[in-house]
Design a protein around this motif. Sequence first.
Motif, short mmCIF file in Angstrom:
data_model
loop_
_atom_site.label_atom_id
_atom_site.label_comp_id
_atom_site.label_asym_id
_atom_site.label_seq_id
_atom_site.Cartn_x
_atom_site.Cartn_y
_atom_site.Cartn_z
N GLU A 151 -24.95 23.92 33.35
CA GLU A 151 -26.24 23.95 32.66
C GLU A 151 -26.06 24.33 31.20
O GLU A 151 -26.77 23.82 30.33
N LEU A 204 -24.97 21.26 29.43
CA LEU A 204 -26.08 20.31 29.36
C LEU A 204 -27.13 20.77 28.36
O LEU A 204 -27.68 19.98 27.59
N SER A 205 -27.39 22.09 28.35
CA SER A 205 -28.46 22.58 27.49
C SER A 205 -28.07 22.50 26.02
O SER A 205 -28.93 22.61 25.15
N LEU A 206 -26.79 22.31 25.75
CA LEU A 206 -26.39 22.09 24.35
C LEU A 206 -26.55 20.63 23.96
O LEU A 206 -26.21 20.24 22.85
N GLY A 207 -27.03 19.84 24.90
CA GLY A 207 -27.27 18.43 24.60
C GLY A 207 -26.13 17.52 25.01
O GLY A 207 -26.11 16.35 24.64
N ALA A 208 -25.19 18.06 25.79
CA ALA A 208 -24.10 17.21 26.27
C ALA A 208 -24.61 16.31 27.39
O ALA A 208 -25.51 16.69 28.13
N THR A 209 -24.03 15.13 27.49
CA THR A 209 -24.36 14.27 28.63
C THR A 209 -23.60 14.78 29.85
O THR A 209 -22.74 15.65 29.74
N ASN A 259 -36.45 22.59 29.11
CA ASN A 259 -35.37 21.74 28.58
C ASN A 259 -34.82 20.80 29.65
O ASN A 259 -33.71 20.31 29.56
N LEU A 301 -33.71 21.13 32.56
CA LEU A 301 -32.58 21.44 33.43
C LEU A 301 -32.98 21.34 34.89
O LEU A 301 -32.14 21.30 35.77
N THR A 342 -30.88 14.31 26.32
CA THR A 342 -30.01 15.10 25.44
C THR A 342 -30.71 15.46 24.13
O THR A 342 -30.49 16.52 23.56
N ARG A 352 -32.88 18.43 24.89
CA ARG A 352 -32.12 19.66 25.10
C ARG A 352 -31.54 20.19 23.80
O ARG A 352 -31.34 21.39 23.64
N LYS A 353 -31.25 19.27 22.88
CA LYS A 353 -30.69 19.69 21.61
C LYS A 353 -31.70 20.55 20.84
O LYS A 353 -31.33 21.40 20.04
N LEU A 394 -30.39 27.52 24.91
CA LEU A 394 -30.61 28.31 26.12
C LEU A 394 -29.63 29.49 26.17
O LEU A 394 -28.44 29.33 25.96
N VAL A 413 -26.27 24.03 17.22
CA VAL A 413 -26.81 22.67 17.32
C VAL A 413 -28.17 22.55 16.62
O VAL A 413 -28.84 21.53 16.73
#
Lengths: 294, 253
Positions: free
Chosen positions: A179, A182-187, B53, B55, B83, B86-87, B91, B166
């Motif tokens: 998570e 993912l939450s950093l925007g990774a696929t 976000n 998740l 994505t 989420r960017k 979190l 980010v």
Amino acid sequence: MRHLKDLIARRAMFLLTAVPGFLVLSMLFGLLQKSRAILALKSFSGLLFGSGWHPLKGEFGFLPFLMGTLWVTLVAMVLAVPISLLTAVYLSEYAPKFIREFTKPVIDLLAGIPSVVYGVWGVLMIVPFVGKVLAPLFGVYSSGYSVLSGGIVLAIMVFPTIIHVALEVFSSVSHELRETSLSLGATKWETVKYVVLRKGLQGIIAAVVLGLSRAFGETMAVLMVVGNVAKIPKSVFDPAYPLPALIANNYGEMMSVPLYDSALMLAALVLLLVVLVFNLGARFVLMKAERRAE
Amino acid sequence: MDFPTHLRIQNLSVSYGDHLALKDVSLDVPDKKITVIIGPSGCGKTTLLKSLNRLLDSVDGVKIRGNIFVDDEDIYDPRVEVTHIRKKMGLLSQKPQVLPMSVFDNIAYGPKIHGTSDRKKLSRIVERELRAAGLWDEVKDRLHEPASQLSVGQQQRLCLARGLAVEPEIILGDEPTSALDPQSSRIVEQRLIELKSDYTVIVVTHILRQGRRIADYLAFLYLGELVEHGPAEEVFAHPKDPRTRAYLTGEIS
């Protein structure tokens, strides 16, 4: 009286537990004992790296068999590792629950199929496929009984081992860590590549090594499809003669030839040692990986 | 509501199988303030946070109804790239989750994924974020050692810095101090207070005192229901709903 029972039970169970370890030692010792006859006459390295195999002339070079084993194992691993790792990644990261729940037992079932069944299947399907389809495609002649056939059959036998262990490794990587990525925007794929595989790297190596040691020692299925010609193979379409096949084919048959049985015992000893080293190495790596995952 | 907002939750319901975790929650989150979501454990706080976000998407058997708008964009619109959503949100989870790589690579992870490959630029980002997090002096000689070797408090600050690298708009904290010692908790709280001048911050907690220390705006969740929300001082001083009152006085927990 009750305490006495307790004591006896504990001792007895300890003894039973010690038996497997003792068995390995006794095997090593027994094989060593039997192979001393040939080791007394010839040097170990000379035997290991001699390429002539003419028992009637007293020539026992293991190199063709070692090379046969290495070739077949190598081909099997080249095929098995990427396919099984990707399967494991799919099952643990992408597959919906019902596919995962359905596939896992099927994969474990594959591990339980007797190797002779794989062998028969290899003779019926893989050998003709290699001989009549693949070899002409590459413009070479092959009977089909070849390194490649052995490698393919072996790869299929190794899949369950690698997939099973790799799945364990992936499931030890925490959900929160995924998570985080993912939450950093990774696929999802980036998360798998940079985080899950990285975190589980040691475990994956252990999975591969366990697969490798299974491939190395597998006898029956390989023996049936690999051709069994005591020459160093020059391509994957050539036949080979792996070490386990040598032992299985000849033990009990050519015992009148002097030193023959001793040579076979030495071959078995080499095989046992290699597999032991692989397994211990894999356990060690897995242990370290588990400690790091905590 | 009379405050600017970029994050609006409208009629959000979430269920896991038969279990309804969030019931028709609507909330406008004020910009550049700390919004604290309090409530007993199991009340749906984390579910609410993770729905923001997306998740929740990866949870088996989850059903989400309602809308969440970020900058007037419905984040559950199938055309929206996840994505990209989420960017916009950093979190911070309960336990510090350092990625299995070096301190440097932890911070650089996000920027790299979003296309920054220039080493010098990455170095600048890493230094800037670590300085802002007050970590630079502590880790500048250990940038290329595994991040797992830092203390837990340092790890959590690293995670916050990594999230900020980010350049999100919103910071989500899921009980971000629950694994930390009191002193590290204070540092993280202090940091969140500093950050609200630039970011919208949402923190989930079950520690009432923490809520009192950092909240500008308060939302009380109980059994999946948003019972009451409003400016923190008001809600703490004059809770309208009897359930909020009972929670604040410790009668339900």
